[in-house]
Design a protein around this motif. Structure first.
Motif, PDB file in Angstrom:
ATOM      1  N   LEU A  47       1.014  -0.939  -0.147  1.00  0.00           N
ATOM      2  CA  LEU A  47      -0.070   0.079   0.482  1.00  0.00           C
ATOM      3  C   LEU A  47       0.465   1.529   0.155  1.00  0.00           C
ATOM      4  N   SER A  48       0.827   2.047  -0.873  1.00  0.00           N
ATOM      5  CA  SER A  48       2.049   3.068  -0.896  1.00  0.00           C
ATOM      6  C   SER A  48       0.291   4.391  -0.440  1.00  0.00           C
ATOM      7  N   LEU A  49       0.729   5.134  -0.073  1.00  0.00           N
ATOM      8  CA  LEU A  49      -0.201   6.094   0.434  1.00  0.00           C
ATOM      9  C   LEU A  49       1.189   7.901   1.006  1.00  0.00           C
ATOM     10  N   SER A  50       1.867   7.700   0.214  1.00  0.00           N
ATOM     11  CA  SER A  50       3.095   8.518   0.756  1.00  0.00           C
ATOM     12  C   SER A  50       2.309   9.839  -0.329  1.00  0.00           C
ATOM     13  N   HIS A  51       1.899  11.449   0.272  1.00  0.00           N
ATOM     14  CA  HIS A  51       1.718  11.993  -0.179  1.00  0.00           C
ATOM     15  C   HIS A  51       0.113  12.258   0.177  1.00  0.00           C
ATOM     16  N   CYS A  52      -0.929  11.710   1.009  1.00  0.00           N
ATOM     17  CA  CYS A  52      -2.101  11.873   1.243  1.00  0.00           C
ATOM     18  C   CYS A  52      -1.792  12.847   2.788  1.00  0.00           C
ATOM     19  N   GLU A  53      -1.925  13.957   2.577  1.00  0.00           N
ATOM     20  CA  GLU A  53      -1.620  14.695   3.991  1.00  0.00           C
ATOM     21  C   GLU A  53      -2.454  14.647   4.268  1.00  0.00           C
ATOM     22  N   LEU A  54      -3.899  13.961   4.241  1.00  0.00           N
ATOM     23  CA  LEU A  54      -4.697  13.961   5.467  1.00  0.00           C
ATOM     24  C   LEU A  54      -4.670  13.057   6.323  1.00  0.00           C
ATOM     25  N   LEU A  55      -4.213  11.907   6.020  1.00  0.00           N
ATOM     26  CA  LEU A  55      -3.927  10.642   6.740  1.00  0.00           C
ATOM     27  C   LEU A  55      -3.462  10.870   8.406  1.00  0.00           C
ATOM     28  N   CYS A 110       1.923  -5.663  12.569  1.00  0.00           N
ATOM     29  CA  CYS A 110       2.028  -6.627  11.598  1.00  0.00           C
ATOM     30  C   CYS A 110       3.091  -7.740  11.079  1.00  0.00           C
ATOM     31  N   GLN A 111       2.856  -8.670  11.415  1.00  0.00           N
ATOM     32  CA  GLN A 111       4.014  -9.413  11.572  1.00  0.00           C
ATOM     33  C   GLN A 111       4.510  -9.796  10.360  1.00  0.00           C
ATOM     34  N   ALA A 112       4.940 -10.143   9.333  1.00  0.00           N
ATOM     35  CA  ALA A 112       4.222  -9.863   7.454  1.00  0.00           C
ATOM     36  C   ALA A 112       4.953  -9.296   7.271  1.00  0.00           C
ATOM     37  N   LEU A 113       4.961  -7.758   8.134  1.00  0.00           N
ATOM     38  CA  LEU A 113       5.497  -6.822   7.467  1.00  0.00           C
ATOM     39  C   LEU A 113       7.212  -6.239   7.139  1.00  0.00           C
ATOM     40  N   GLU A 114       7.458  -6.174   5.933  1.00  0.00           N
ATOM     41  CA  GLU A 114       8.752  -6.531   5.499  1.00  0.00           C
ATOM     42  C   GLU A 114       9.227  -4.463   5.458  1.00  0.00           C
ATOM     43  N   LEU A 137      -0.135  -7.722   5.719  1.00  0.00           N
ATOM     44  CA  LEU A 137       0.883  -6.624   5.143  1.00  0.00           C
ATOM     45  C   LEU A 137       2.296  -6.752   5.089  1.00  0.00           C
ATOM     46  N   ARG A 138       2.607  -6.448   4.039  1.00  0.00           N
ATOM     47  CA  ARG A 138       4.044  -6.182   3.683  1.00  0.00           C
ATOM     48  C   ARG A 138       4.658  -5.284   3.543  1.00  0.00           C
ATOM     49  N   VAL A 139       4.517  -4.428   2.460  1.00  0.00           N
ATOM     50  CA  VAL A 139       5.214  -2.859   2.460  1.00  0.00           C
ATOM     51  C   VAL A 139       4.105  -1.835   2.262  1.00  0.00           C
ATOM     52  N   VAL A 140       4.493  -0.503   3.055  1.00  0.00           N
ATOM     53  CA  VAL A 140       3.532   0.313   2.944  1.00  0.00           C
ATOM     54  C   VAL A 140       4.332   1.513   3.062  1.00  0.00           C
ATOM     55  N   GLU A 141       3.726   2.582   2.375  1.00  0.00           N
ATOM     56  CA  GLU A 141       4.606   3.582   2.003  1.00  0.00           C
ATOM     57  C   GLU A 141       3.779   4.790   2.579  1.00  0.00           C
ATOM     58  N   LEU A 142       4.582   5.529   3.850  1.00  0.00           N
ATOM     59  CA  LEU A 142       3.983   6.618   4.124  1.00  0.00           C
ATOM     60  C   LEU A 142       5.126   7.967   3.987  1.00  0.00           C
ATOM     61  N   ASP A 143       5.482   8.536   3.097  1.00  0.00           N
ATOM     62  CA  ASP A 143       6.275   9.946   2.375  1.00  0.00           C
ATOM     63  C   ASP A 143       5.129  10.480   2.573  1.00  0.00           C
ATOM     64  N   ASN A 144       6.116  11.800   3.022  1.00  0.00           N
ATOM     65  CA  ASN A 144       4.819  13.005   3.828  1.00  0.00           C
ATOM     66  C   ASN A 144       4.228  12.866   3.622  1.00  0.00           C
ATOM     67  N   CYS A 145       3.700  11.918   5.068  1.00  0.00           N
ATOM     68  CA  CYS A 145       2.518  12.369   5.254  1.00  0.00           C
ATOM     69  C   CYS A 145       3.074  13.143   6.731  1.00  0.00           C
ATOM     70  N   PRO A 146       2.873  14.541   7.025  1.00  0.00           N
ATOM     71  CA  PRO A 146       3.283  15.099   7.558  1.00  0.00           C
ATOM     72  C   PRO A 146       1.677  14.838   9.415  1.00  0.00           C
TER      73      PRO A 146
END
Length: 353
Positions: free
Chosen positions: A257-265, A305-309, A283-292
């Motif tokens: 799940l890529s959520l980068s630049h989703c600034e309301l989260l 999230c034990q499967a998170l890589e 759930l293995r990958v979460v991208e949260l770049d620029n979520c202020p």
């Protein structure tokens, strides 16, 4: 690849290549291997990973009789693409066995050309039209009318594509598993709702930089597309924590799940994701770049999230080193990508002045 009923020499196009990333792993049927999402370098063209034997369709080539195509790739910006569909429409060429068509960044391709081939390629399963600026809803209507077996569709950077085309494609091509619509900036929630209604087998969806999409559309999508595994929502700037709640409740297979630049989260959205059906095992990958608004509290929620890589936290100003350390102590195999600006040294006055 060519198959001929009469002997003739093979024709190869040195520019014929498959696009990288999202569709590089697409074969007759793909395994559960990783399929990276398109992200970063959005202004650059994808660099093809490998050469494939293909058919060169230039105006000077005389096509052999009884030529049957099952794969046609014209590569990145092949200069002959102005006339390619004329040859494919030739009665001497059979596109009935054509299953894959790769035309990424062929800027002269038009919807008329796509329609000319679609009419003769009912067995088409994979089509890549990424970065074809003249492709619009007319092309999608033709694909919907003639190519009902489509499973993989890449329309990223086709900025003329709108809700009308996506509606027709979703209604008529219900076998679609992978759909890339990143930077199709005219799309609204109407497209998401059509996907949710008709594309029950959808596994991968890319809608990065589709700035008009909101919570309302993703709610219907999540309810109808329960097989979603990978989503790129980067720069969907209007979505809120509600979207993560919808995905957590309805999409138990979600891996990437890529959520980068989703600034309301906020942390509350990450909490919803962490208690969802996908969190513990998939759930293995979460991208949260620029979520202020994301803080260390969100990292604490993700500890289950034990499967998170991998997790990306670039430019998350409220994330601290201490928070990352606690997360990694709980998930020692986790890769955390983050950046902290070096501390500014205190100003020292010059005693000699």
């Amino acid at each position: 690849r060519l198959s001929k009923e009469t002997p003739s020499r093979r024709l190869q196009n040195s520019a014929g290549q498959r696009p990288a990333d999202f569709f590089a792993a697409v074969q007759k049927h793909r395994s559960a291997e990783s399929i990276p999402l398109h992200r970063n370098n959005r202004s650059n063209r994808d660099v093809p990973e490998r050469q494939l034997p293909t058919t060169q369709v230039a105006p000077s080539i005389l096509l052999p009789q009884n030529l049957r195509l099952d794969l046609l790739s014209l590569g990145v910006g092949t200069p002959q693409t102005k006339h390619w569909y004329t040859h494919c429409s030739d009665d001497r060429v059979s596109c009935g066995q054509l299953t894959e068509l790769h035309l990424a960044w062929c800027e002269k391709i038009t919807s008329g050309g796509v329609k000319a081939v679609a009419e003769k390629a009912a067995g088409l399963e994979v089509i890549v039209l990424q970065g074809c600026p003249k492709v619009d809803d007319e092309a999608l209507a033709a694909l919907g009318d003639y190519c009902r077996r489509l499973r993989v569709v890449n329309l990223s950077n086709c900025r003329l594509v709108g809700d009308t085309g996506v509606k027709v494609l979703s209604e008529k091509c219900r076998c679609i598993e992978m759909l890339s619509l990143s930077r199709c900036t005219a799309l609204t929630d109407a497209s998401l709702k059509c996907m949710g209604e008709y594309l029950a087998d959808l596994n991968v969806l890319e809608v990065a930089e589709c700035h008009l999409l909101t919570d309302s559309g993703f709610k219907v999508l999540a309810q109808g597309c329960n097989k979603l595994m990978r989503m790129d929502l980067e720069e969907c700037v209007l979505i809120s924590d509600n979207v993560l709640s919808y995905l957590a409740f309805n999409c138990p297979l979600l891996e990437h799940l890529s959520l980068s630049h989703c600034e309301l989260l906020t942390d509350e959205g990450i909490r919803s994701l962490a208690v969802g059906a996908c969190a513990t095992e998939n759930l293995r990958v979460v991208e949260l770049d620029n979520c202020p608004l994301i803080t260390d509290t969100a990292l604490e929620q993700l500890m289950v999230c034990q499967a998170l890589e991998r997790i990306e936290l670039f430019d998350c100003q409220l994330i601290t080193r201490a928070g990352i350390k606690r997360l990694k102590s709980r998930l020692p195999g986790l890769t955390v990508q983050a950046y902290f600006a070096p501390a500014t040294p205190p100003h020292q006055s010059n005693p000699n002045r």
